[in-house]
Motif scaffolding. Structure first.
Motif, PDB file in Angstrom:
ATOM      1  N   ALA A 225      24.872 -27.176  15.603  1.00  0.00           N
ATOM      2  CA  ALA A 225      24.026 -26.803  14.465  1.00  0.00           C
ATOM      3  C   ALA A 225      22.732 -26.235  15.011  1.00  0.00           C
ATOM      4  O   ALA A 225      22.427 -26.346  16.196  1.00  0.00           O
ATOM      5  CB  ALA A 225      23.757 -28.017  13.572  1.00  0.00           C
ATOM      6  N   TRP A 226      21.968 -25.599  14.105  1.00  0.00           N
ATOM      7  CA  TRP A 226      20.704 -24.995  14.529  1.00  0.00           C
ATOM      8  C   TRP A 226      19.666 -25.232  13.439  1.00  0.00           C
ATOM      9  O   TRP A 226      20.007 -25.236  12.248  1.00  0.00           O
ATOM     10  CB  TRP A 226      20.880 -23.489  14.763  1.00  0.00           C
ATOM     11  N   PRO A 227      18.399 -25.436  13.812  1.00  0.00           N
ATOM     12  CA  PRO A 227      17.365 -25.623  12.784  1.00  0.00           C
ATOM     13  C   PRO A 227      17.329 -24.436  11.819  1.00  0.00           C
ATOM     14  O   PRO A 227      17.506 -23.278  12.228  1.00  0.00           O
ATOM     15  CB  PRO A 227      16.073 -25.704  13.618  1.00  0.00           C
ATOM     16  N   SER A 228      17.087 -24.707  10.565  1.00  0.00           N
ATOM     17  CA  SER A 228      17.131 -23.654   9.545  1.00  0.00           C
ATOM     18  C   SER A 228      15.888 -22.782   9.544  1.00  0.00           C
ATOM     19  O   SER A 228      15.832 -21.775   8.838  1.00  0.00           O
ATOM     20  CB  SER A 228      17.321 -24.276   8.158  1.00  0.00           C
ATOM     21  N   THR A 229      14.860 -23.130  10.312  1.00  0.00           N
ATOM     22  CA  THR A 229      13.643 -22.333  10.354  1.00  0.00           C
ATOM     23  C   THR A 229      13.884 -21.010  11.070  1.00  0.00           C
ATOM     24  O   THR A 229      14.841 -20.867  11.836  1.00  0.00           O
ATOM     25  CB  THR A 229      12.518 -23.123  11.068  1.00  0.00           C
ATOM     26  N   ARG A 230      13.021 -20.028  10.821  1.00  0.00           N
ATOM     27  CA  ARG A 230      13.159 -18.738  11.500  1.00  0.00           C
ATOM     28  C   ARG A 230      12.924 -18.916  12.988  1.00  0.00           C
ATOM     29  O   ARG A 230      11.967 -19.545  13.417  1.00  0.00           O
ATOM     30  CB  ARG A 230      12.174 -17.712  10.928  1.00  0.00           C
ATOM     31  N   THR A 231      13.814 -18.325  13.783  1.00  0.00           N
ATOM     32  CA  THR A 231      13.743 -18.426  15.234  1.00  0.00           C
ATOM     33  C   THR A 231      13.472 -17.052  15.834  1.00  0.00           C
ATOM     34  O   THR A 231      14.108 -16.064  15.458  1.00  0.00           O
ATOM     35  CB  THR A 231      15.052 -18.978  15.815  1.00  0.00           C
ATOM     36  N   HIS A 232      12.523 -16.995  16.761  1.00  0.00           N
ATOM     37  CA  HIS A 232      12.210 -15.764  17.490  1.00  0.00           C
ATOM     38  C   HIS A 232      12.522 -15.979  18.967  1.00  0.00           C
ATOM     39  O   HIS A 232      12.000 -16.914  19.589  1.00  0.00           O
ATOM     40  CB  HIS A 232      10.731 -15.397  17.346  1.00  0.00           C
ATOM     41  N   LEU A 233      13.363 -15.130  19.525  1.00  0.00           N
ATOM     42  CA  LEU A 233      13.664 -15.156  20.952  1.00  0.00           C
ATOM     43  C   LEU A 233      12.843 -14.052  21.609  1.00  0.00           C
ATOM     44  O   LEU A 233      13.040 -12.866  21.328  1.00  0.00           O
ATOM     45  CB  LEU A 233      15.159 -14.923  21.177  1.00  0.00           C
ATOM     46  N   VAL A 234      11.906 -14.437  22.470  1.00  0.00           N
ATOM     47  CA  VAL A 234      10.992 -13.483  23.119  1.00  0.00           C
ATOM     48  C   VAL A 234      11.257 -13.513  24.615  1.00  0.00           C
ATOM     49  O   VAL A 234      11.007 -14.515  25.284  1.00  0.00           O
ATOM     50  CB  VAL A 234       9.518 -13.833  22.827  1.00  0.00           C
ATOM     51  N   VAL A 235      11.767 -12.393  25.141  1.00  0.00           N
ATOM     52  CA  VAL A 235      12.137 -12.327  26.558  1.00  0.00           C
ATOM     53  C   VAL A 235      11.673 -11.002  27.145  1.00  0.00           C
ATOM     54  O   VAL A 235      11.454 -10.024  26.429  1.00  0.00           O
ATOM     55  CB  VAL A 235      13.655 -12.485  26.748  1.00  0.00           C
ATOM     56  N   SER A 236      11.543 -10.982  28.473  1.00  0.00           N
ATOM     57  CA  SER A 236      11.081  -9.776  29.152  1.00  0.00           C
ATOM     58  C   SER A 236      12.230  -8.928  29.674  1.00  0.00           C
ATOM     59  O   SER A 236      12.036  -7.765  30.022  1.00  0.00           O
ATOM     60  CB  SER A 236      10.162 -10.156  30.317  1.00  0.00           C
ATOM     61  N   ALA A 237      13.426  -9.495  29.757  1.00  0.00           N
ATOM     62  CA  ALA A 237      14.595  -8.756  30.236  1.00  0.00           C
ATOM     63  C   ALA A 237      15.842  -9.409  29.656  1.00  0.00           C
ATOM     64  O   ALA A 237      15.867 -10.619  29.402  1.00  0.00           O
ATOM     65  CB  ALA A 237      14.655  -8.763  31.767  1.00  0.00           C
ATOM     66  N   GLN A 238      16.860  -8.599  29.453  1.00  0.00           N
ATOM     67  CA  GLN A 238      18.098  -9.149  28.916  1.00  0.00           C
ATOM     68  C   GLN A 238      18.897  -9.798  30.037  1.00  0.00           C
ATOM     69  O   GLN A 238      19.037  -9.243  31.121  1.00  0.00           O
ATOM     70  CB  GLN A 238      18.932  -8.046  28.257  1.00  0.00           C
ATOM     71  N   LYS A 239      19.372 -11.015  29.779  1.00  0.00           N
ATOM     72  CA  LYS A 239      20.164 -11.760  30.751  1.00  0.00           C
ATOM     73  C   LYS A 239      21.405 -12.306  30.055  1.00  0.00           C
ATOM     74  O   LYS A 239      21.409 -12.475  28.828  1.00  0.00           O
ATOM     75  CB  LYS A 239      19.347 -12.919  31.337  1.00  0.00           C
ATOM     76  N   PRO A 240      22.460 -12.597  30.797  1.00  0.00           N
ATOM     77  CA  PRO A 240      23.680 -13.133  30.168  1.00  0.00           C
ATOM     78  C   PRO A 240      23.426 -14.381  29.335  1.00  0.00           C
ATOM     79  O   PRO A 240      24.020 -14.551  28.272  1.00  0.00           O
ATOM     80  CB  PRO A 240      24.587 -13.428  31.369  1.00  0.00           C
ATOM     81  N   GLU A 241      22.543 -15.256  29.809  1.00  0.00           N
ATOM     82  CA  GLU A 241      22.278 -16.493  29.058  1.00  0.00           C
ATOM     83  C   GLU A 241      21.609 -16.196  27.716  1.00  0.00           C
ATOM     84  O   GLU A 241      21.886 -16.860  26.712  1.00  0.00           O
ATOM     85  CB  GLU A 241      21.405 -17.438  29.878  1.00  0.00           C
ATOM     86  N   TYR A 242      20.735 -15.181  27.687  1.00  0.00           N
ATOM     87  CA  TYR A 242      20.099 -14.809  26.425  1.00  0.00           C
ATOM     88  C   TYR A 242      21.109 -14.147  25.488  1.00  0.00           C
ATOM     89  O   TYR A 242      21.041 -14.327  24.264  1.00  0.00           O
ATOM     90  CB  TYR A 242      18.914 -13.874  26.680  1.00  0.00           C
ATOM     91  N   GLN A 243      22.042 -13.387  26.065  1.00  0.00           N
ATOM     92  CA  GLN A 243      23.086 -12.774  25.246  1.00  0.00           C
ATOM     93  C   GLN A 243      23.952 -13.852  24.605  1.00  0.00           C
ATOM     94  O   GLN A 243      24.310 -13.754  23.418  1.00  0.00           O
ATOM     95  CB  GLN A 243      23.948 -11.848  26.108  1.00  0.00           C
ATOM     96  N   ARG A 244      24.280 -14.892  25.364  1.00  0.00           N
ATOM     97  CA  ARG A 244      25.035 -16.022  24.812  1.00  0.00           C
ATOM     98  C   ARG A 244      24.298 -16.652  23.639  1.00  0.00           C
ATOM     99  O   ARG A 244      24.894 -16.950  22.597  1.00  0.00           O
ATOM    100  CB  ARG A 244      25.266 -17.096  25.876  1.00  0.00           C
ATOM    101  N   LEU A 245      22.993 -16.834  23.808  1.00  0.00           N
ATOM    102  CA  LEU A 245      22.201 -17.459  22.753  1.00  0.00           C
ATOM    103  C   LEU A 245      22.134 -16.557  21.529  1.00  0.00           C
ATOM    104  O   LEU A 245      22.250 -17.042  20.390  1.00  0.00           O
ATOM    105  CB  LEU A 245      20.793 -17.762  23.274  1.00  0.00           C
ATOM    106  N   GLN A 246      21.954 -15.253  21.734  1.00  0.00           N
ATOM    107  CA  GLN A 246      21.928 -14.321  20.609  1.00  0.00           C
ATOM    108  C   GLN A 246      23.229 -14.376  19.830  1.00  0.00           C
ATOM    109  O   GLN A 246      23.231 -14.403  18.589  1.00  0.00           O
ATOM    110  CB  GLN A 246      21.700 -12.892  21.114  1.00  0.00           C
ATOM    111  N   GLU A 247      24.336 -14.369  20.531  1.00  0.00           N
ATOM    112  CA  GLU A 247      25.636 -14.391  19.850  1.00  0.00           C
ATOM    113  C   GLU A 247      25.811 -15.693  19.082  1.00  0.00           C
ATOM    114  O   GLU A 247      26.329 -15.697  17.949  1.00  0.00           O
ATOM    115  CB  GLU A 247      26.753 -14.228  20.883  1.00  0.00           C
TER     116      GLU A 247
END
Length: 258
Positions: free
Chosen positions: A193-215
């Motif tokens: 599950a994930w908190p229902s509040t708005r979430t902002h992902l702020v990163v300086s470069a795209q990485k596989p782990e961030y892609q996993r989280l986005q998906e």
């Protein structure tokens, strides 16, 4: 800035309140530090971000987790559940002192994972800003172990390697077995599950782990935004964590959320 101690007499925590300047907003901000050497590396950036947010009318609170910095406790007493509770205590302290109605959380690296855990466990938040988040705890520990191995090769008397040994110290900071187990259990991209509040992902470069989280976040259908903010200067982890451009992006996002 107003330094203070808060929490209970048995578990006193050290925090710093940055009062809002000008017209006060009804939303406050709690900053959640990373851990170990990343805390040392980014202390200046957190102080600068707190000042930027205060000038925009936010009451801001930054603090040291139990067993770290200037808070009470021994370094080997640090646990993920304890630090998540520390975030809740910091939010309560900011609301008690200032009267703000809502609080947003900004977490960096491990601090981002702790902020998500706090929100999942019922802490009401106006927004979650995950800044270069630690997505998978086991991978993060491997990064630290690699940095330690590189450091060892530059020492006069390097330690002999032992494949069965689990170090309880990395880069000069204690990592007892219990804390390592806590961190290994963290995986933001596998949360049911994930908190229902708005979430902002702020990163300086795209990485596989961030892609996993986005998906993963895309599948939840909850409000989520990804912000890619290119590094400044020569690049690398240090410039990413100290980027003025990222600090300005976070400030703008919170202004819009408020």
């Amino acid at each position: 800035m107003t330094p203070c101690f808060f929490g209970t007499s048995e578990r006193q925590l050290f925090g710093i309140h940055h009062p809002a300047q000008g017209a006060e907003r009804s939303t406050g901000v709690v900053l959640c530090y990373p851990a170990a050497q990343e805390y040392m590396l980014t202390h200046w950036a957190f102080r600068k971000l707190a000042g930027m947010l205060a000038r925009e009318g936010f009451h801001v609170f930054r603090f040291d987790y139990y067993g770290t910095g200037d808070s009470a406790g021994e370094v080997h007493e640090g646990r993920v559940a304890t630090w998540v509770q520390d975030i809740r205590n910091a939010v309560n302290e900011l609301q008690d002192v200032t009267g703000v109605q809502r609080v947003a959380l900004v977490g960096l690296r491990l601090g981002a994972a702790l902020a998500v855990r706090a929100a999942m466990e019922g802490l009401s938040t106006a927004a979650l800003v995950l800044w270069e988040p630690m997505v998978e705890g086991e991978a993060w520990l491997r990064e630290l172990e690699l940095l330690q191995a590189r450091r060892d090769t530059r020492t006069l008397f390097p330690r002999p390697e032992s494949p069965l040994e689990v170090r309880e110290e990395l880069l000069g900071f204690p990592f007892p077995r219990a804390l390592r187990d806590d961190i290994v259990a963290l995986d933001l991209a596998a949360l049911p599950a994930w908190p229902s509040t708005r979430t902002h992902l702020v990163v300086s470069a795209q990485k596989p782990e961030y892609q996993r989280l986005q998906e993963h976040l895309g599948k939840t259908g909850l409000p989520f935004q990804h912000h890619l903010v290119p590094e400044e200067g020569a690049g690398g982890q240090e410039s990413a964590l100290l980027s003025n451009r990222i600090l300005q992006t976070i400030t703008t996002l919170l202004k819009e959320a408020a």
